[in-house]
Design an enzyme around this catalytic site. Sequence first.
Site, PDB file in Angstrom:
ATOM      1  N   THR A  54       0.805  -1.225   0.000  1.00 41.95           N
ATOM      2  CA  THR A  54       0.000   0.000   0.000  1.00 41.95           C
ATOM      3  C   THR A  54       0.836   1.271   0.000  1.00 41.95           C
ATOM      4  O   THR A  54       0.304   2.350  -0.250  1.00 41.95           O
ATOM      5  CB  THR A  54      -0.910   0.025   1.231  1.00 41.95           C
ATOM      6  N   PRO A  69       1.026  11.496  -3.772  1.00 42.84           N
ATOM      7  CA  PRO A  69       0.226  11.380  -4.993  1.00 42.84           C
ATOM      8  C   PRO A  69       0.632  10.210  -5.883  1.00 42.84           C
ATOM      9  O   PRO A  69      -0.225   9.581  -6.502  1.00 42.84           O
ATOM     10  CB  PRO A  69       0.463  12.724  -5.695  1.00 42.84           C
ATOM     11  N   GLU A  81      -9.172   0.944  -1.093  1.00 42.27           N
ATOM     12  CA  GLU A  81     -10.278   0.045  -1.433  1.00 42.27           C
ATOM     13  C   GLU A  81     -11.353   0.694  -2.293  1.00 42.27           C
ATOM     14  O   GLU A  81     -12.043   0.013  -3.050  1.00 42.27           O
ATOM     15  CB  GLU A  81     -10.892  -0.518  -0.146  1.00 42.27           C
TER      16      GLU A  81
END
Length: 729
Positions: free
Chosen positions: A459, A622, A694
């Site tokens: 992640t 970003p 998610e």
Amino acid sequence: MIARLDAAPKVTGQAKYAVDHNFPGMAYGYVVLSTIANGELAAMEVTAARHTPGVLGVYTPFEPLELRTPISQMLGEGWVPLQDKEIAYYGQPIGFVVAETFEAARDAAALIEVSYTERPALTSFAEGLATAEDAKTGPRGAPSLSVLAEGVESIEDALAASEVTVDATYETASQNHAAMEPHSAVAVWNADGLTVYTGNQGSHGPADELAQALNIEHSAVHVVNPYVGGAFGGKGATSTPAFLAAAAARNIGRPVKAALTREQVFTATATRPATVQRVSLGARNDGTLVAVRHDSWSSTPMSRSFIEPTSHGTSREWYATENLAISQKAVPLNIPPTTFMRAPGEAPGSFALESAVDELAVALNMDPIGLRKRNNSAAPPGEDLQWSSKHLDECFDIGAARFGWSERTPGGRVDGDWLVGLGTATAMFPGLRFPATVGITLRADDTAVVATSGADPGTGLLTVLSLIGAESLDISPEQVTPRLGDSALPPGGTSGGSTATASAGSATMVAASTVIDELLRLASSPGGPFDGRETAYADGRVFADGRVFADGESMTFGEVLRAMERISLTATGSTAPGEERTKHSFGSWGAQFCEVRVHRLTREIRVSRLLGVFDAGRIINPTAARSQLLGGMIWGVSAALHEGLDVEANGRFANADLAGYLVPVNADIPEIDTHLVEYPDTLLSNVGARGLGEISIVGVAAAIANAVYNATGIRLRRIPMMLEDLLED
């Protein structure tokens, strides 16, 4: 902006995953699985296996390894293998062979003869619907909910009084996480206790579960997982290899490595449940929703381990409506465990709800975006807690302009042999935050360590810790060393629910403030470099740019520590969800846009363009954010067109490998882009960030189905979509 810190180690092969750890005298374990779906073990003949050269141990429920059932704070009562003879699904772990080599263990396992007392098995979801029960227990299971306007007696009355209605049933297939790294573990015992190297979404949780299972003190278990090769919810609990390797290593007095084969991953872990969902919508002629009913059925194992909360994860929150009724039922089957998978509830639930909203737009002869904007909610129906921050309309406006939505026509367009259509859907995922503790250590060389036991299963959390740590300490990211994936570190919780940035980031800010206060006290203490002096910067600050200021002079924190003959200074910070939950509702939002091309003869579906526009609060990194969003959108394509487990009548998965279980390849993924509208949400956390890992899968499958309808006039209500679904009789 900095490059992802774990990128170079991963792409150069330097990153050490669980099975990359090797130790002198290490043995290898191989898991044996059941070949029936319901019954009891009658006997297991292991003599031939035990006498195979190199075999060190053979363990079965008849001669088990000693393990106790752990209880997880998040997941409830767990399950450990080989502790009873009951068989509840095909592919259930029933044995473990340990040998000098993997090959010896595997070959010996093949010699074990298993006898069963077999019972009839219920493996068909369609047939099991008749046995459905209310889903009032288990993780995220919830009772029915009804919100009715004054004077309305039932949702049926509200639907009957609506000027326009839609009533349809949708189906989603069961899926496997199929992470690149199989579930695995290496267990080593020494005088200090047990160390386990295992890929997991946290390290404190597995350490606690292993301590309970092995009946030893928590302090005697050390879990290490600095690198995790994908998880997506499938590595939230301690794996079968970890339990068995730890127990076997204690039994034989040697390190043990165990890893599931790819086929075993499909049954000896857990899956996303299959669902059937009935959605009924009632509206006025102007598009205002009057009634929403969402009834869901989720497959679940006989243990009822997990219920897919499709109706509660979508219809309960997404749209303003005067009347709402949702229900969730479980369908117990003889299937492997079910569990969380990326956007549990929201991903499959959005396929049904957002397809139904598109069907309503067609019935109303109304633009699908206009219909969604008309019913944009300020708060979940029936609740007074307004959304802390919501810019969904802006997401649709930006996306429509960038995607060329104004060129969409009700019948799509034709490009040679291809029928081309556009579709859209709303995306939403709750804004969540879990308890987390982070430790920060200032070092005398003017560097800092930011550490927590949470995990980075791809992640980008490692880099986020570096960025937030640097910002909070007012130093450069190059001065910060982040550490993750070690139960010896402060408890960082589980990397799941798109919570890690908000949770660990908030704790990092608290830890930074605390350690700076400790540094200032140290600097002004008797004998300190600023003893008796006013510590103040020109504008009133006492700490800036990594320096302590006093009377116009300054010292770096490293200089302060060296002056005090200290090599380091450490403090921790903890945060947890609090009273903010009583004041606001929280969620991340997005608009999905899709263009598909359907061949007029073969009916092949090709996704040709994708755009996702998301509102997820402040964006810390970003580059990583874009990567996460693209990955989720690609998974949405996979769910829509590729993924689905096929269960044979005997309970065996017919496609339990990466040849039969289809996932996209590069050729399947088209031009794809994302856009972020950035509005920091400091009501959820001081970091201002909400989860985005998610949300990006949510709504993609519906957008594809809606685009297929726009192109062909055929409504597909089942995923994965098949060619035959588009063939005319």
